[in-house]
Write a protein that holds these residues in place. Structure first.
Motif, PDB file in Angstrom:
ATOM      1  N   LEU A  61       0.825  -1.207   0.000  1.00  0.00           N
ATOM      2  CA  LEU A  61       0.000   0.000   0.000  1.00  0.00           C
ATOM      3  C   LEU A  61       0.858   1.256   0.000  1.00  0.00           C
ATOM      4  O   LEU A  61       0.340   2.359   0.024  1.00  0.00           O
ATOM      5  N   GLY A  62       2.145   1.066   0.017  1.00  0.00           N
ATOM      6  CA  GLY A  62       3.028   2.223  -0.027  1.00  0.00           C
ATOM      7  C   GLY A  62       3.501   2.683   1.333  1.00  0.00           C
ATOM      8  O   GLY A  62       4.092   3.751   1.465  1.00  0.00           O
ATOM      9  N   PHE A  63       3.243   1.880   2.366  1.00  0.00           N
ATOM     10  CA  PHE A  63       3.706   2.255   3.698  1.00  0.00           C
ATOM     11  C   PHE A  63       5.177   1.903   3.875  1.00  0.00           C
ATOM     12  O   PHE A  63       5.634   0.848   3.419  1.00  0.00           O
ATOM     13  N   GLU A  83      -8.013   3.032  12.785  1.00  0.00           N
ATOM     14  CA  GLU A  83      -8.168   4.478  12.628  1.00  0.00           C
ATOM     15  C   GLU A  83      -6.846   5.093  12.179  1.00  0.00           C
ATOM     16  O   GLU A  83      -6.802   5.933  11.275  1.00  0.00           O
ATOM     17  N   VAL A  85      -4.333   3.535  10.733  1.00  0.00           N
ATOM     18  CA  VAL A  85      -4.035   3.066   9.379  1.00  0.00           C
ATOM     19  C   VAL A  85      -4.823   3.881   8.362  1.00  0.00           C
ATOM     20  O   VAL A  85      -4.294   4.281   7.320  1.00  0.00           O
ATOM     21  N   GLN A  86      -6.064   4.142   8.702  1.00  0.00           N
ATOM     22  CA  GLN A  86      -6.921   4.934   7.822  1.00  0.00           C
ATOM     23  C   GLN A  86      -6.329   6.317   7.563  1.00  0.00           C
ATOM     24  O   GLN A  86      -6.315   6.805   6.438  1.00  0.00           O
ATOM     25  N   LEU A  89      -3.379   5.952   5.325  1.00  0.00           N
ATOM     26  CA  LEU A  89      -3.843   5.643   3.977  1.00  0.00           C
ATOM     27  C   LEU A  89      -4.320   6.914   3.282  1.00  0.00           C
ATOM     28  O   LEU A  89      -3.984   7.173   2.124  1.00  0.00           O
ATOM     29  N   GLN A  90      -5.088   7.703   4.013  1.00  0.00           N
ATOM     30  CA  GLN A  90      -5.593   8.960   3.462  1.00  0.00           C
ATOM     31  C   GLN A  90      -4.428   9.862   3.060  1.00  0.00           C
ATOM     32  O   GLN A  90      -4.438  10.496   2.005  1.00  0.00           O
ATOM     33  N   ILE A  93      -2.955   8.622  -0.155  1.00  0.00           N
ATOM     34  CA  ILE A  93      -3.821   8.936  -1.289  1.00  0.00           C
ATOM     35  C   ILE A  93      -3.621  10.386  -1.718  1.00  0.00           C
ATOM     36  O   ILE A  93      -3.493  10.684  -2.912  1.00  0.00           O
ATOM     37  N   LEU A  96      -0.317  10.772  -3.481  1.00  0.00           N
ATOM     38  CA  LEU A  96      -0.409  10.261  -4.847  1.00  0.00           C
ATOM     39  C   LEU A  96      -1.105  11.274  -5.744  1.00  0.00           C
ATOM     40  O   LEU A  96      -0.663  11.536  -6.867  1.00  0.00           O
ATOM     41  N   GLU A  97      -2.197  11.831  -5.231  1.00  0.00           N
ATOM     42  CA  GLU A  97      -2.971  12.793  -5.993  1.00  0.00           C
ATOM     43  C   GLU A  97      -2.095  13.980  -6.394  1.00  0.00           C
ATOM     44  O   GLU A  97      -2.109  14.423  -7.546  1.00  0.00           O
TER      45      GLU A  97
ATOM     46  N   PHE B 106      -3.318   2.806  -9.004  1.00  0.00           N
ATOM     47  CA  PHE B 106      -2.936   2.499  -7.626  1.00  0.00           C
ATOM     48  C   PHE B 106      -3.733   3.357  -6.645  1.00  0.00           C
ATOM     49  O   PHE B 106      -4.194   2.864  -5.612  1.00  0.00           O
ATOM     50  N   LYS B 107      -3.918   4.611  -6.990  1.00  0.00           N
ATOM     51  CA  LYS B 107      -4.688   5.500  -6.114  1.00  0.00           C
ATOM     52  C   LYS B 107      -6.128   4.999  -5.986  1.00  0.00           C
ATOM     53  O   LYS B 107      -6.694   4.969  -4.890  1.00  0.00           O
ATOM     54  N   LEU B 110      -6.199   2.167  -3.560  1.00  0.00           N
ATOM     55  CA  LEU B 110      -6.129   2.620  -2.162  1.00  0.00           C
ATOM     56  C   LEU B 110      -7.474   3.188  -1.717  1.00  0.00           C
ATOM     57  O   LEU B 110      -7.932   2.930  -0.602  1.00  0.00           O
ATOM     58  N   LEU B 132      -8.488  -3.836   7.914  1.00  0.00           N
ATOM     59  CA  LEU B 132      -8.324  -2.988   6.729  1.00  0.00           C
ATOM     60  C   LEU B 132      -7.163  -3.471   5.866  1.00  0.00           C
ATOM     61  O   LEU B 132      -7.255  -3.540   4.646  1.00  0.00           O
TER      62      LEU B 132
END
Lengths: 142, 142
Positions: A61-63, A83, A85-86, A89-90, A93, A96-97, B106-107, B110, B132
């Motif tokens: 996931l890119g961690f 929470e 991890v969420q 993850l956010q 994202i 990446l954006e 990938f995004k 995620l 998750l």
DNA sequence: CTAAACGCTACAGCTGGCTATAGCATCAAG
DNA sequence: CTTGATGCTATAGCCAGCTGTAGCGTTTAG
């Protein structure tokens, strides 16, 4: 002679696909733990396999291993780290954006220079070496 | 007195924001070029400032110094290799395009994991660290 | 019993793009 | 003339996430 049981490092390696050296590296970072036998061999509890799989998935996931270490720390405190991890993850994202839009802009810029050259074709001005290169934004685009 | 003129490395550093050591590193890679005075000081032509700015911009958008070197080497060679540069540029554009679509996919992946968890907070199963992440399939253990 | 397979530690190396240090030379200002 | 800023070379280190090597000890199958 303590009854030291568990999986030897090669067994964990086979079951997870992670190289022996990689597992030792994870352990050096505190991501996994082993008991040591009298022979100084590492003996891992069976759940280590799942933990290593967790590490691999999180990495996918890119961690970073650092991120994962924080997650596992929350876990070891007895909490469910979802929470946290969420949030991570956010963050990934959004990162990446941002990277994607930067790249889109830059690609458009490169296309602009390519197309300008294709349309103009060789009009080397005095002092120019290659108009295509001269057009590259050496300074911030005005 | 030698007819060596140009900017000393500290001046280029101030005008570009790139550290002196970084500039020497660029030169060691052949990205920029200097003339040497009798004192063995580097003297850079004024256009070096623009070249370094180009390096930083290209870098910020994912070009390696190796990539940049190919373009700048052509520039330094004094040839008129617009065709070659055009090809190089086209390759970069396509590479960028591929990277962008990879990142977009990938995004989306995620986001799918994020949203699935947000919609239905799964209960941790025995042995789970975080559902998750645990819900993510392992790609072939290589 | 032997030999391969496996384990151990400690350290070096890899990629990329620098940064930092040591120890010296040179330059510019007062 | 002196001093501090700047320059030079050469070398080492940093980040991440490992991999590889040397040189040894242990386990296990035949």
């Amino acid at each position: 002679m303590a009854a030291v049981t568990g999986l030897k490092i090669g067994e964990v390696s086979k079951q997870t696909g992670v190289a022996v050296g990689g597992l030792r590296y994870y352990e050096s970072l505190g991501l996994i733990q082993s008991a040591r036998g009298d022979n100084s061999y590492r003996y891992y509890p069976p759940e280590t396999v799942r933990q290593v799989q967790f590490i691999k998935k999180a990495q996918a996931l890119g961690f970073s291993l650092d991120d994962i270490g924080e997650v596992l720390t929350v876990h070891h405190q007895g909490d469910v780290p979802c929470e946290f991890v969420q949030e991570l993850l956010q963050g990934k994202i959004q990162q990446l954006e941002a990277q994607i839009s930067e790249m889109v802009v830059f690609k458009a810029e490169l296309e602009r220079y390519r197309d300008r050259w294709a349309a103009n074709h060789p009009h080397p001005q005095p002092g120019d070496i290659c108009p295509l290169i001269e057009a590259i934004p050496l300074t911030a685009p005005a």
